[in-house]
Design a protein around this motif. Sequence first.
Motif, PDB file in Angstrom:
ATOM      1  N   GLU A   6       0.820  -1.203   0.000  1.00 12.66           N
ATOM      2  CA  GLU A   6       0.000   0.000   0.000  1.00 12.66           C
ATOM      3  C   GLU A   6       0.858   1.258   0.000  1.00 12.66           C
ATOM      4  O   GLU A   6       1.989   1.251   0.503  1.00 12.66           O
ATOM      5  CB  GLU A   6      -0.919   0.051   1.230  1.00 12.66           C
ATOM      6  N   SER A   7       0.297   2.333  -0.512  1.00 10.19           N
ATOM      7  CA  SER A   7       0.947   3.638  -0.471  1.00 10.19           C
ATOM      8  C   SER A   7      -0.122   4.718  -0.568  1.00 10.19           C
ATOM      9  O   SER A   7      -1.283   4.424  -0.904  1.00 10.19           O
ATOM     10  CB  SER A   7       1.954   3.789  -1.611  1.00 10.19           C
ATOM     11  N   GLY A   8       0.268   5.948  -0.248  1.00  6.39           N
ATOM     12  CA  GLY A   8      -0.629   7.076  -0.431  1.00  6.39           C
ATOM     13  C   GLY A   8      -1.243   7.649   0.828  1.00  6.39           C
ATOM     14  O   GLY A   8      -1.965   8.643   0.768  1.00  6.39           O
ATOM     15  N   GLY A   9      -0.992   7.037   1.968  1.00  7.09           N
ATOM     16  CA  GLY A   9      -1.535   7.567   3.203  1.00  7.09           C
ATOM     17  C   GLY A   9      -0.850   8.863   3.610  1.00  7.09           C
ATOM     18  O   GLY A   9       0.131   9.295   2.992  1.00  7.09           O
ATOM     19  N   GLY A  10      -1.376   9.480   4.665  1.00  2.00           N
ATOM     20  CA  GLY A  10      -0.773  10.708   5.151  1.00  2.00           C
ATOM     21  C   GLY A  10      -1.713  11.468   6.063  1.00  2.00           C
ATOM     22  O   GLY A  10      -2.750  10.948   6.494  1.00  2.00           O
ATOM     23  N   LEU A  11      -1.331  12.712   6.333  1.00  2.00           N
ATOM     24  CA  LEU A  11      -2.111  13.607   7.180  1.00  2.00           C
ATOM     25  C   LEU A  11      -2.898  14.553   6.281  1.00  2.00           C
ATOM     26  O   LEU A  11      -2.323  15.175   5.380  1.00  2.00           O
ATOM     27  CB  LEU A  11      -1.184  14.396   8.097  1.00  2.00           C
ATOM     28  N   GLY A  16     -10.745  17.046   3.293  1.00  2.00           N
ATOM     29  CA  GLY A  16      -9.745  16.824   2.262  1.00  2.00           C
ATOM     30  C   GLY A  16      -9.877  15.475   1.583  1.00  2.00           C
ATOM     31  O   GLY A  16     -10.805  14.708   1.858  1.00  2.00           O
ATOM     32  N   SER A  17      -8.921  15.194   0.702  1.00  2.00           N
ATOM     33  CA  SER A  17      -8.943  13.971  -0.099  1.00  2.00           C
ATOM     34  C   SER A  17      -7.585  13.293  -0.094  1.00  2.00           C
ATOM     35  O   SER A  17      -6.549  13.940   0.060  1.00  2.00           O
ATOM     36  CB  SER A  17      -9.322  14.300  -1.549  1.00  2.00           C
ATOM     37  N   LEU A  18      -7.616  11.987  -0.269  1.00  4.36           N
ATOM     38  CA  LEU A  18      -6.413  11.182  -0.461  1.00  4.36           C
ATOM     39  C   LEU A  18      -6.747  10.055  -1.425  1.00  4.36           C
ATOM     40  O   LEU A  18      -7.899   9.621  -1.489  1.00  4.36           O
ATOM     41  CB  LEU A  18      -5.925  10.572   0.855  1.00  4.36           C
ATOM     42  N   ARG A  19      -5.729   9.570  -2.119  1.00  9.67           N
ATOM     43  CA  ARG A  19      -5.890   8.376  -2.934  1.00  9.67           C
ATOM     44  C   ARG A  19      -4.859   7.350  -2.499  1.00  9.67           C
ATOM     45  O   ARG A  19      -3.646   7.592  -2.564  1.00  9.67           O
ATOM     46  CB  ARG A  19      -5.732   8.658  -4.417  1.00  9.67           C
ATOM     47  N   LEU A  20      -5.358   6.209  -2.058  1.00  8.66           N
ATOM     48  CA  LEU A  20      -4.493   5.091  -1.686  1.00  8.66           C
ATOM     49  C   LEU A  20      -4.315   4.170  -2.888  1.00  8.66           C
ATOM     50  O   LEU A  20      -5.235   4.005  -3.694  1.00  8.66           O
ATOM     51  CB  LEU A  20      -5.104   4.309  -0.531  1.00  8.66           C
ATOM     52  N   SER A  21      -3.130   3.568  -2.955  1.00  5.30           N
ATOM     53  CA  SER A  21      -2.835   2.580  -3.988  1.00  5.30           C
ATOM     54  C   SER A  21      -2.342   1.303  -3.339  1.00  5.30           C
ATOM     55  O   SER A  21      -1.724   1.340  -2.274  1.00  5.30           O
ATOM     56  CB  SER A  21      -1.759   3.094  -4.948  1.00  5.30           C
ATOM     57  N   CYS A  22      -2.615   0.191  -3.991  1.00  3.30           N
ATOM     58  CA  CYS A  22      -2.110  -1.104  -3.537  1.00  3.30           C
ATOM     59  C   CYS A  22      -1.584  -1.850  -4.755  1.00  3.30           C
ATOM     60  O   CYS A  22      -2.349  -2.215  -5.649  1.00  3.30           O
ATOM     61  CB  CYS A  22      -3.211  -1.901  -2.864  1.00  3.30           C
ATOM     62  N   ALA A  23      -0.271  -2.050  -4.773  1.00  4.62           N
ATOM     63  CA  ALA A  23       0.366  -2.794  -5.858  1.00  4.62           C
ATOM     64  C   ALA A  23       0.439  -4.263  -5.477  1.00  4.62           C
ATOM     65  O   ALA A  23       0.949  -4.604  -4.404  1.00  4.62           O
ATOM     66  CB  ALA A  23       1.758  -2.242  -6.115  1.00  4.62           C
ATOM     67  N   THR A  91      -9.802   8.300  10.368  1.00  6.86           N
ATOM     68  CA  THR A  91      -8.422   8.048  10.794  1.00  6.86           C
ATOM     69  C   THR A  91      -8.237   6.581  11.158  1.00  6.86           C
ATOM     70  O   THR A  91      -8.971   6.031  11.978  1.00  6.86           O
ATOM     71  CB  THR A  91      -8.067   8.933  12.002  1.00  6.86           C
ATOM     72  N   ALA A  92      -7.267   5.943  10.523  1.00  3.51           N
ATOM     73  CA  ALA A  92      -7.018   4.514  10.719  1.00  3.51           C
ATOM     74  C   ALA A  92      -5.824   4.091   9.891  1.00  3.51           C
ATOM     75  O   ALA A  92      -5.335   4.852   9.050  1.00  3.51           O
ATOM     76  CB  ALA A  92      -8.243   3.700  10.302  1.00  3.51           C
ATOM     77  N   VAL A  93      -5.387   2.867  10.131  1.00  3.39           N
ATOM     78  CA  VAL A  93      -4.458   2.221   9.211  1.00  3.39           C
ATOM     79  C   VAL A  93      -5.299   1.490   8.169  1.00  3.39           C
ATOM     80  O   VAL A  93      -6.201   0.727   8.528  1.00  3.39           O
ATOM     81  CB  VAL A  93      -3.524   1.252   9.940  1.00  3.39           C
ATOM     82  N   TYR A  94      -5.009   1.723   6.915  1.00  2.66           N
ATOM     83  CA  TYR A  94      -5.761   1.133   5.817  1.00  2.66           C
ATOM     84  C   TYR A  94      -4.952  -0.004   5.197  1.00  2.66           C
ATOM     85  O   TYR A  94      -3.761   0.161   4.896  1.00  2.66           O
ATOM     86  CB  TYR A  94      -6.086   2.190   4.770  1.00  2.66           C
ATOM     87  N   ASP A 104      -6.147 -15.624   3.459  1.00  2.00           N
ATOM     88  CA  ASP A 104      -6.164 -14.186   3.221  1.00  2.00           C
ATOM     89  C   ASP A 104      -4.728 -13.667   3.184  1.00  2.00           C
ATOM     90  O   ASP A 104      -3.847 -14.161   3.892  1.00  2.00           O
ATOM     91  CB  ASP A 104      -6.900 -13.461   4.352  1.00  2.00           C
ATOM     92  N   TYR A 105      -4.549 -12.645   2.356  1.00  4.22           N
ATOM     93  CA  TYR A 105      -3.280 -11.926   2.321  1.00  4.22           C
ATOM     94  C   TYR A 105      -3.541 -10.449   2.611  1.00  4.22           C
ATOM     95  O   TYR A 105      -4.578  -9.889   2.212  1.00  4.22           O
ATOM     96  CB  TYR A 105      -2.595 -12.077   0.958  1.00  4.22           C
ATOM     97  N   TRP A 106      -2.563  -9.846   3.310  1.00  5.92           N
ATOM     98  CA  TRP A 106      -2.685  -8.456   3.726  1.00  5.92           C
ATOM     99  C   TRP A 106      -1.417  -7.697   3.383  1.00  5.92           C
ATOM    100  O   TRP A 106      -0.315  -8.247   3.457  1.00  5.92           O
ATOM    101  CB  TRP A 106      -2.911  -8.378   5.238  1.00  5.92           C
ATOM    102  N   GLY A 107      -1.577  -6.419   3.085  1.00  9.06           N
ATOM    103  CA  GLY A 107      -0.424  -5.564   2.971  1.00  9.06           C
ATOM    104  C   GLY A 107       0.026  -5.109   4.353  1.00  9.06           C
ATOM    105  O   GLY A 107      -0.552  -5.493   5.373  1.00  9.06           O
ATOM    106  N   GLN A 108       1.052  -4.255   4.368  1.00 10.43           N
ATOM    107  CA  GLN A 108       1.612  -3.784   5.634  1.00 10.43           C
ATOM    108  C   GLN A 108       0.790  -2.642   6.220  1.00 10.43           C
ATOM    109  O   GLN A 108       0.945  -2.315   7.396  1.00 10.43           O
ATOM    110  CB  GLN A 108       3.070  -3.337   5.434  1.00 10.43           C
ATOM    111  N   GLY A 109      -0.081  -2.054   5.415  1.00 11.28           N
ATOM    112  CA  GLY A 109      -0.925  -0.971   5.883  1.00 11.28           C
ATOM    113  C   GLY A 109      -0.323   0.397   5.616  1.00 11.28           C
ATOM    114  O   GLY A 109       0.900   0.555   5.537  1.00 11.28           O
TER     115      GLY A 109
END
Length: 116
Positions: A6-11, A16-23, A91-94, A104-109
């Motif tokens: 995963e990537s794209g998280g932040g404050l 506001g808006s954010l876009r998360l990505s998961c490769a 607010t959370a870890v996505y 199941d498989y998970w990313g690191q968040g």
Amino acid sequence: QVQLVESGGGLVQPGGSLRLSCAASGFPFSTFRMNWYRQAPGKERELVAGINGVGSTTNYADSVKGRFTISRHNAKNTVYLEMNSLKPEDTAVYYCNTYYGPRDYWGQGTQVTVSS
């Protein structure tokens, strides 16, 4: 082996808006459902959104309907979560998730913090 990154998280400020990505890698991405979950401190992990392999069917938690959009680009093996009108309660870890039998498989968040 299966990897989800995963990537794209932040404050971000409320509204506001954010876009998360998961490769994704290590499995036939275009044939598998992908999900985004989140986990806030002291709370259980919850399903935020899901999308089928071809991207024709999506589903959302009631708390994010109309604000979040899940999508995927199968040629890039990537799934996205576009988040608009963010609230402090988002607010959370996505986490990115897929079920590739038998587990199941998970990313690191990636951390998303909505605060002024």
